[in-house]
Scaffold this motif. Structure first.
Motif, short mmCIF file in Angstrom:
data_model
loop_
_atom_site.label_atom_id
_atom_site.label_comp_id
_atom_site.label_asym_id
_atom_site.label_seq_id
_atom_site.Cartn_x
_atom_site.Cartn_y
_atom_site.Cartn_z
N UNK A 1 48.32 41.36 15.50
CA UNK A 1 47.67 42.59 15.03
C UNK A 1 46.19 42.37 14.72
N UNK A 2 45.87 41.16 14.24
CA UNK A 2 44.48 40.85 13.90
C UNK A 2 43.68 40.39 15.11
N UNK A 3 44.36 40.06 16.20
CA UNK A 3 43.67 39.56 17.39
C UNK A 3 42.87 40.69 18.05
N UNK A 4 41.77 40.31 18.69
CA UNK A 4 40.91 41.29 19.37
C UNK A 4 41.44 41.55 20.78
N UNK B 1 48.44 48.76 24.81
CA UNK B 1 49.78 48.61 25.39
C UNK B 1 50.15 47.14 25.53
N UNK B 2 49.15 46.29 25.83
CA UNK B 2 49.40 44.85 25.92
C UNK B 2 49.75 44.29 24.54
N UNK B 3 49.02 44.74 23.52
CA UNK B 3 49.30 44.28 22.16
C UNK B 3 50.72 44.68 21.74
N UNK B 4 51.09 45.92 22.04
CA UNK B 4 52.44 46.38 21.69
C UNK B 4 53.51 45.61 22.45
N UNK B 5 53.20 45.24 23.70
CA UNK B 5 54.14 44.45 24.49
C UNK B 5 54.38 43.09 23.85
N UNK B 6 53.30 42.45 23.40
CA UNK B 6 53.42 41.14 22.75
C UNK B 6 54.21 41.26 21.45
N UNK B 7 53.94 42.31 20.69
CA UNK B 7 54.67 42.52 19.44
C UNK B 7 56.16 42.72 19.70
N UNK C 1 57.83 41.48 22.23
CA UNK C 1 58.41 40.19 22.59
C UNK C 1 58.65 39.32 21.36
N UNK C 2 57.73 39.40 20.41
CA UNK C 2 57.92 38.63 19.17
C UNK C 2 59.13 39.15 18.41
N UNK C 3 59.30 40.47 18.38
CA UNK C 3 60.47 41.06 17.71
C UNK C 3 61.76 40.56 18.36
N UNK C 4 61.71 40.35 19.67
CA UNK C 4 62.89 39.87 20.39
C UNK C 4 63.28 38.45 20.04
N UNK C 5 62.38 37.72 19.37
CA UNK C 5 62.70 36.34 18.97
C UNK C 5 63.81 36.29 17.93
N UNK C 6 64.12 37.43 17.32
CA UNK C 6 65.22 37.47 16.35
C UNK C 6 66.56 37.16 17.01
N UNK C 7 66.62 37.46 18.30
CA UNK C 7 67.88 37.29 19.02
C UNK C 7 67.86 36.03 19.87
N UNK C 8 68.96 35.35 19.89
CA UNK C 8 69.13 34.18 20.74
C UNK C 8 68.95 34.57 22.20
N UNK C 9 68.33 33.71 23.00
CA UNK C 9 68.18 34.01 24.42
C UNK C 9 69.54 34.01 25.09
N UNK C 10 69.70 34.82 26.12
CA UNK C 10 70.99 34.90 26.80
C UNK C 10 71.32 33.57 27.47
N UNK C 11 70.30 32.87 27.93
CA UNK C 11 70.56 31.57 28.58
C UNK C 11 71.12 30.57 27.57
#
Length: 303
Positions: A211-214, A219-225, A227-237
């Motif tokens: 959020x603090x990054x320039x 849309x790219x910033x929201x995409x990264x956020x 993906x970070x939210x998805x870290x809560x879940x174990x990867x399917x692999x």
């Protein structure tokens, strides 16, 4: 400009062509095809020929028809490869627009077509089909049903979905589709764990950094956020690997399942071809059968 007469008469000059083999379901087909080799009229400089192709009797009995579309000719093999790929693309466009069910019979190569040398003698060719049935007596059918019916009083939805995907994959004549369904069957069994409690501080810090990054592109910033939210879940692999350990697979089988998962990713996410898929799908099917047996015997819980 090349003429069709040049292509027909100067085989030693225009020596290369390409063939695309395909099958259609009952919804697709031709009203006025004569059933033998037919030269098709179009506005391109190449000669285009449609002919019927023998396919497996089981496919024929299900209303599937096979065809070969041949395009001739070019002066180099690389040019023939290019026009063959364009022809395959045009076929798929037609199938999508007309809502036809179509499967391209790709050779074991990265190409959806086969480049042919028009100067080579045809010689004698042969073709054969074989299949194995596993029919049972009605008494055995009832016996197996009754035995399985008594195994689980409460059947997990994940197990039902996984088994249906596995069984449905055997209806597929295309090994790419079969592999995708079989790996998806593993995914249905492998429950991803939630690590919100353990990772919440880390995820919060990572989000603050983003959020603090320039980053001008919102849309790219929201995409990264996201993906970070998805870290809560174990990867399917990772979940699949954990499942493999739970059902007692050896290292060799675990590595093979991981190889199949990577192959599926190459096909779906990278558009790549993977050779010898028939060997892979056969072994994955066997491993899944073992997994279903272990789950049904209450040796593990899907979680």
């Amino acid at each position: 400009m090349i003429t069709r007469d040049d292509i027909f008469q100067k085989i030693n000059v225009y020596s290369w062509g390409a063939e695309v083999e395909f099958t259609l379901n009952g919804q697709g087909g031709f009203k006025d095809f004569n059933g033998v080799n037919e030269s098709l009229l179009w506005n391109q400089e190449y000669i285009l020929t449609l002919k019927p192709r023998e396919i497996h009797p089981q496919l024929q009995s299900g209303g599937i028809t096979g065809y070969t579309l041949k395009i001739e000719a070019t002066d180099t093999a690389s040019s023939a490869e290019s026009v063959g790929i364009r022809l395959a693309y045009a076929l798929l466009c037609l199938a999508i627009n007309k809502h036809w069910g179509m499967s391209l019979s790709w050779p074991d190569s990265p190409l959806p077509c086969r480049v042919i040398d028009r100067t080579k003698p045809k010689g004698i060719t042969g073709q054969g089909f074989a299949f194995v049935t596993n029919h049972v007596e009605i008494s055995e059918f009832v016996s197996v049903l009754e035995s399985s019916f008594d195994k689980l009083a409460d059947v997990p939805y994940q197990l039902l979905l996984s088994m249906e995907l596995c069984a449905s994959s055997r209806l597929e004549s295309n090994n790419r589709s079969k592999l995708i369904m079989l790996v998806s069957s593993f995914e249905a069994l492998a429950i991803q764990r939630n690590y919100s409690t353990e990772l919440s501080p880390l995820i919060r810090d990572l989000k603050s950094l983003v959020k603090e990054a320039e980053i001008e592109d919102e849309s790219l910033k929201n995409s990264i956020l996201g993906q970070i939210e998805g870290l809560k879940h174990e990867s399917i692999r990772r979940a699949i690997r954990r499942l493999m350990n739970d059902i007692g697979l050896g290292d060799d089988d675990c590595q093979f399942v991981d190889k199949a998962y990577k192959a599926r990713s190459k096909i779906v996410h990278e558009g790549q071809r993977v050779p010898e898929l028939d060997i892979m799908t056969t072994r994955i099917d066997l491993i899944l059968r073992h997994a279903f047996s272990v789950v049904a015997s209450h040796d593990i819980t899907l979680s």
